[in-house]
Scaffold this motif. Structure first.
Motif, PDB file in Angstrom:
ATOM      1  N   TYR A  28      40.873  49.054  25.849  1.00 41.16           N
ATOM      2  CA  TYR A  28      40.182  50.135  26.560  1.00 41.16           C
ATOM      3  C   TYR A  28      40.875  51.464  26.303  1.00 41.16           C
ATOM      4  O   TYR A  28      41.985  51.520  25.759  1.00 41.16           O
ATOM      5  CB  TYR A  28      40.139  49.849  28.066  1.00 41.16           C
ATOM      6  CG  TYR A  28      41.434  49.286  28.614  1.00 41.16           C
ATOM      7  CD1 TYR A  28      42.545  50.097  28.831  1.00 41.16           C
ATOM      8  CD2 TYR A  28      41.551  47.930  28.903  1.00 41.16           C
ATOM      9  CE1 TYR A  28      43.734  49.580  29.325  1.00 41.16           C
ATOM     10  CE2 TYR A  28      42.734  47.398  29.394  1.00 41.16           C
ATOM     11  CZ  TYR A  28      43.819  48.223  29.603  1.00 41.16           C
ATOM     12  OH  TYR A  28      45.000  47.709  30.082  1.00 41.16           O
ATOM     13  N   GLY A  29      40.199  52.537  26.714  1.00 41.24           N
ATOM     14  CA  GLY A  29      40.728  53.882  26.511  1.00 41.24           C
ATOM     15  C   GLY A  29      41.630  54.337  27.634  1.00 41.24           C
ATOM     16  O   GLY A  29      41.974  53.574  28.549  1.00 41.24           O
ATOM     17  N   ASP A  30      41.982  55.610  27.601  1.00 43.90           N
ATOM     18  CA  ASP A  30      43.026  56.139  28.470  1.00 43.90           C
ATOM     19  C   ASP A  30      42.639  56.163  29.944  1.00 43.90           C
ATOM     20  O   ASP A  30      43.488  55.968  30.817  1.00 43.90           O
ATOM     21  CB  ASP A  30      43.403  57.554  28.015  1.00 43.90           C
ATOM     22  CG  ASP A  30      44.810  57.915  28.456  1.00 43.90           C
ATOM     23  OD1 ASP A  30      45.703  57.058  28.332  1.00 43.90           O
ATOM     24  OD2 ASP A  30      45.006  59.037  28.949  1.00 43.90           O
ATOM     25  N   GLU A  31      41.360  56.399  30.267  1.00 43.97           N
ATOM     26  CA  GLU A  31      40.945  56.494  31.666  1.00 43.97           C
ATOM     27  C   GLU A  31      41.127  55.159  32.398  1.00 43.97           C
ATOM     28  O   GLU A  31      41.586  55.117  33.539  1.00 43.97           O
ATOM     29  CB  GLU A  31      39.488  56.969  31.767  1.00 43.97           C
ATOM     30  CG  GLU A  31      39.278  58.421  31.387  1.00 43.97           C
ATOM     31  CD  GLU A  31      40.146  59.370  32.210  1.00 43.97           C
ATOM     32  OE1 GLU A  31      40.074  59.317  33.452  1.00 43.97           O
ATOM     33  OE2 GLU A  31      40.912  60.153  31.610  1.00 43.97           O
TER      34      GLU A  31
ATOM     35  N   MET B 210      38.767  37.654  29.220  1.00 43.46           N
ATOM     36  CA  MET B 210      37.484  38.146  28.730  1.00 43.46           C
ATOM     37  C   MET B 210      37.457  39.685  28.734  1.00 43.46           C
ATOM     38  O   MET B 210      38.325  40.344  29.321  1.00 43.46           O
ATOM     39  CB  MET B 210      36.349  37.606  29.606  1.00 43.46           C
ATOM     40  CG  MET B 210      36.316  36.097  29.728  1.00 43.46           C
ATOM     41  SD  MET B 210      36.048  35.263  28.139  1.00 43.46           S
ATOM     42  CE  MET B 210      34.339  35.711  27.836  1.00 43.46           C
ATOM     43  N   GLU B 211      36.415  40.234  28.091  1.00 43.16           N
ATOM     44  CA  GLU B 211      36.209  41.682  28.121  1.00 43.16           C
ATOM     45  C   GLU B 211      34.728  41.989  27.943  1.00 43.16           C
ATOM     46  O   GLU B 211      34.007  41.248  27.279  1.00 43.16           O
ATOM     47  CB  GLU B 211      37.025  42.387  27.033  1.00 43.16           C
ATOM     48  CG  GLU B 211      36.679  41.962  25.613  1.00 43.16           C
ATOM     49  CD  GLU B 211      37.534  42.676  24.571  1.00 43.16           C
ATOM     50  OE1 GLU B 211      36.936  43.294  23.661  1.00 43.16           O
ATOM     51  OE2 GLU B 211      38.774  42.610  24.648  1.00 43.16           O
ATOM     52  N   TRP B 212      34.258  43.071  28.592  1.00 43.15           N
ATOM     53  CA  TRP B 212      32.867  43.505  28.494  1.00 43.15           C
ATOM     54  C   TRP B 212      32.821  45.024  28.464  1.00 43.15           C
ATOM     55  O   TRP B 212      33.716  45.693  28.992  1.00 43.15           O
ATOM     56  CB  TRP B 212      32.058  43.006  29.691  1.00 43.15           C
ATOM     57  CG  TRP B 212      32.029  41.510  29.829  1.00 43.15           C
ATOM     58  CD1 TRP B 212      31.195  40.640  29.185  1.00 43.15           C
ATOM     59  CD2 TRP B 212      32.864  40.707  30.671  1.00 43.15           C
ATOM     60  NE1 TRP B 212      31.460  39.345  29.574  1.00 43.15           N
ATOM     61  CE2 TRP B 212      32.476  39.346  30.482  1.00 43.15           C
ATOM     62  CE3 TRP B 212      33.891  40.984  31.574  1.00 43.15           C
ATOM     63  CZ2 TRP B 212      33.082  38.292  31.157  1.00 43.15           C
ATOM     64  CZ3 TRP B 212      34.504  39.941  32.246  1.00 43.15           C
ATOM     65  CH2 TRP B 212      34.100  38.618  32.040  1.00 43.15           C
ATOM     66  N   ASP B 213      31.772  45.583  27.868  1.00 41.64           N
ATOM     67  CA  ASP B 213      31.657  47.038  27.766  1.00 41.64           C
ATOM     68  C   ASP B 213      31.534  47.706  29.134  1.00 41.64           C
ATOM     69  O   ASP B 213      32.190  48.711  29.403  1.00 41.64           O
ATOM     70  CB  ASP B 213      30.435  47.420  26.910  1.00 41.64           C
ATOM     71  CG  ASP B 213      30.714  47.304  25.422  1.00 41.64           C
ATOM     72  OD1 ASP B 213      31.887  47.092  25.051  1.00 41.64           O
ATOM     73  OD2 ASP B 213      29.766  47.401  24.624  1.00 41.64           O
ATOM     74  N   ASN B 214      30.645  47.158  29.984  1.00 41.76           N
ATOM     75  CA  ASN B 214      30.335  47.800  31.264  1.00 41.76           C
ATOM     76  C   ASN B 214      30.663  46.851  32.417  1.00 41.76           C
ATOM     77  O   ASN B 214      30.054  45.784  32.536  1.00 41.76           O
ATOM     78  CB  ASN B 214      28.855  48.186  31.321  1.00 41.76           C
ATOM     79  CG  ASN B 214      28.434  48.985  30.100  1.00 41.76           C
ATOM     80  OD1 ASN B 214      29.090  49.953  29.734  1.00 41.76           O
ATOM     81  ND2 ASN B 214      27.352  48.571  29.455  1.00 41.76           N
TER      82      ASN B 214
ATOM     83  N   THR C 249      40.827  45.458  34.327  1.00 40.27           N
ATOM     84  CA  THR C 249      41.185  45.559  32.908  1.00 40.27           C
ATOM     85  C   THR C 249      40.304  44.696  32.008  1.00 40.27           C
ATOM     86  O   THR C 249      40.615  44.503  30.842  1.00 40.27           O
ATOM     87  CB  THR C 249      42.670  45.185  32.692  1.00 40.27           C
ATOM     88  OG1 THR C 249      42.920  43.897  33.268  1.00 40.27           O
ATOM     89  CG2 THR C 249      43.581  46.219  33.319  1.00 40.27           C
ATOM     90  N   ARG C 250      39.180  44.214  32.546  1.00 43.12           N
ATOM     91  CA  ARG C 250      38.202  43.507  31.694  1.00 43.12           C
ATOM     92  C   ARG C 250      37.276  44.501  30.998  1.00 43.12           C
ATOM     93  O   ARG C 250      36.590  44.154  30.043  1.00 43.12           O
ATOM     94  CB  ARG C 250      37.321  42.552  32.524  1.00 43.12           C
ATOM     95  CG  ARG C 250      38.034  41.429  33.279  1.00 43.12           C
ATOM     96  CD  ARG C 250      38.974  40.656  32.411  1.00 43.12           C
ATOM     97  NE  ARG C 250      40.328  41.164  32.546  1.00 43.12           N
ATOM     98  CZ  ARG C 250      41.312  40.889  31.703  1.00 43.12           C
ATOM     99  NH1 ARG C 250      41.093  40.139  30.645  1.00 43.12           N
ATOM    100  NH2 ARG C 250      42.523  41.370  31.890  1.00 43.12           N
ATOM    101  N   SER C 251      37.229  45.729  31.496  1.00 47.04           N
ATOM    102  CA  SER C 251      36.277  46.718  30.988  1.00 47.04           C
ATOM    103  C   SER C 251      36.775  47.394  29.714  1.00 47.04           C
ATOM    104  O   SER C 251      37.967  47.673  29.570  1.00 47.04           O
ATOM    105  CB  SER C 251      36.023  47.780  32.060  1.00 47.04           C
ATOM    106  OG  SER C 251      35.118  48.749  31.581  1.00 47.04           O
TER     107      SER C 251
END
Length: 495
Positions: free
Chosen positions: A279-282, A434-438, A472-474
């Protein structure tokens, strides 16, 4: 066959590669999405000796074997144990009965198996079903500990708390009964000639008790923050092997299953992987806030993550509890939204029906272990004051919403696995890895506990870790609970 990946190590990875040569044991504390698997592959490639990579499940082991070098075996501890002990008990794990056989699977079967009677003394009643359930739980705990024998120490804290209202003499007698039947159950589980069901943890425990010697020069343990004492005991006793424990201290979320955080227990030099590639900084800033700046989590510059800017119709929602997830699912189903739930709907139906029969006093019809722990409905009502899962079950029954919920559950049971959906509903425990966009975070997380002062009685590290895992899945978009947004606003004003 391994698929070698060529990439330049990060500065943190290079420090680990260089330092490992000077230590017999190291720990790598890796934040969510920081490339711990690639770091372990780099270590394996830089140390071409007979090595063992231990991971959590078979699927991960198969995937890892495709990318790790040939001199590294990728295994679960269960697979190591199966060769010597699992084969002896295989017929007790994957049995196919053509007629009913009492295999001691449920408290009711255990009662019948050992002819357990209710404990009655001086107006104290502990049902035979409860004694059997406590014995079953004690064996489950024992199978995940490093203990050599089934002792009173294996009786879990929640069982002892159930008996807190008993006088000391009665409590001692009940615990003695629990221990007696737990010992019987364990002996029958490990007896190849007994009909009592064994499970995968049974032969893993036998493997640990045998004090195995593993023929490897290096052992890499993944997910070290949620290791069972059984696994840690096996690895710690491999005196000739160098060891690498890798995990994320803030992703330790299985303490309720007797898991322990090796990252805190093992005394060894600790190295850090603080940059996430997920993920990015935010989102990285939110992760840092959740863990109170103990680690400054860094995001990936090329990913544009945003927080609380959410306008997506397709998303994943992460809950703390199964019951809150189901409540939300019922609402979405009534709106005609296409959903997928990562919970077992049959399990939840069993919970609802068991709660219903508990209220009616028909204890013989209760099939779920989580409900059979209560001697009567009043006990469950009392427990529901501090237990959100129990509270929702009680409310479903008391408000007459059983039909509505069971109709929704029937629909979920009939839903095909590969059916398209717009909304995925899962829990923080299920979401790990896991990870998801939204991603939306549900409102049922204990924000007051998560944001309490670290030194206060209210603060609970497991709750903090669970929230950290969920957030932190996003990858791109993250929507936080309003209560946590309000907390961040207050902190911002104070700063």
């Amino acid at each position: 066959m391994s698929t070698k990946q060529h990439f330049t190590p990060t500065e943190e990875q290079q420090i680990i590669l260089d330092s490992f040569q000077n230590h017999e044991v190291i720990k790598i504390n890796a934040v969510a999405g920081s490339g711990k698997s690639s770091t372990l592959r780099l270590l394996a490639e830089n140390n071409p000796v007979k090595s063992l990579y231990i991971c959590f499940n078979k699927q991960n082991a198969v995937l890892a074997q495709q990318s790790f070098p040939p001199h590294t075996e990728c295994r679960t501890v269960h697979s190591l144990a199966y060769a010597t002990f699992g084969k002896l008990l295989a017929h007790k794990i994957t049995y196919k009965d053509s007629y009913y056989v009492n295999r001691g699977r449920t408290p009711k079967e255990i009662v019948n198996l050992y002819s357990i009677s209710d404990y009655r003394k001086n107006k104290v009643l502990v049902s035979a079903i409860q004694i059997a359930l406590f014995a079953k739980k004690t064996v489950e705990v024992f199978q995940n500990t490093a203990y050599d024998k089934v002792t009173l120490d294996c009786i879990s804290k929640d069982v002892v708390e159930r008996l807190i209202t008993l006088k000391d003499s009665a409590k001692t007698e009940v615990l003695s009964l629990v221990l007696r039947y737990a010992k019987k159950l364990w002996l029958d589980k490990v007896d190849p000639h007994s009909k009592v069901k064994a499970d995968h943890d049974t032969y893993q425990k036998l493997f640990q008790l045998s004090s195995p010697k593993l023929d490897f020069d290096i052992i890499y343990l993944d997910e070290a923050q949620d290791s069972s004492p059984v696994v840690l005991d096996i690895i710690s006793k491999q005196a000739k092997a160098k060891k690498v424990y890798v995990g994320d201290s803030y992703q330790s979320i299985y303490a309720f299953r007797q898991a322990v955080n090796a990252m805190d227990m093992i005394d060894a030099p600790t190295f850090l992987l603080s940059k996430s590639f997920r993920y990015g900084d935010e989102i990285a800033k939110i992760a840092t806030k959740i863990i109170r700046d103990k680690i400054t989590v860094q995001g990936l510059e090329t990913i544009k993550s945003v927080v609380n800017v959410f306008d997506e119709k397709k998303y994943t929602m992460v809950f703390r509890t199964n019951s809150c997830l189901l409540e939300y699912a019922v609402d979405l189903i009534s709106q005609g939204v296409s959903i997928k739930c990562e919970i077992d709907p049959k399990k939840f139906q069993s919970l609802i029906y068991s709660t219903y029969y508990l209220k009616k006093g028909e204890l013989n019809k209760i099939k779920d272990d989580e409900v059979s722990v209560y001697g009567n409905f009043e006990e469950m009502l009392e427990d529901s004051k501090n237990n959100p899962e129990s509270k929702r079950l009680v409310n479903i029954v008391l408000t007459g919403k059983m039909f509505e919920y069971n109709k929704a559950l029937d629909q979920l049971i009939k839903t095909k696995e590969n059916k398209k959906f717009d909304v995925l509903l899962t829990t923080a425990h299920k979401s790990k890895g896991m990870e998801w966009d939204n991603v939306k975070i549900a409102e049922d997380f204990k924000i007051d506990v998560i944001t309490a002062d670290v030194d206060s009685v209210e603060y609970n590290q497991q709750e903090v870790n669970l929230f950290y895992v969920a957030c932190t899945r996003s990858v791109k978009k993250l929507e936080l609970p309003q209560e946590y947004v309000d907390y961040l606003e207050c902190v911002k004003k104070e700063d």
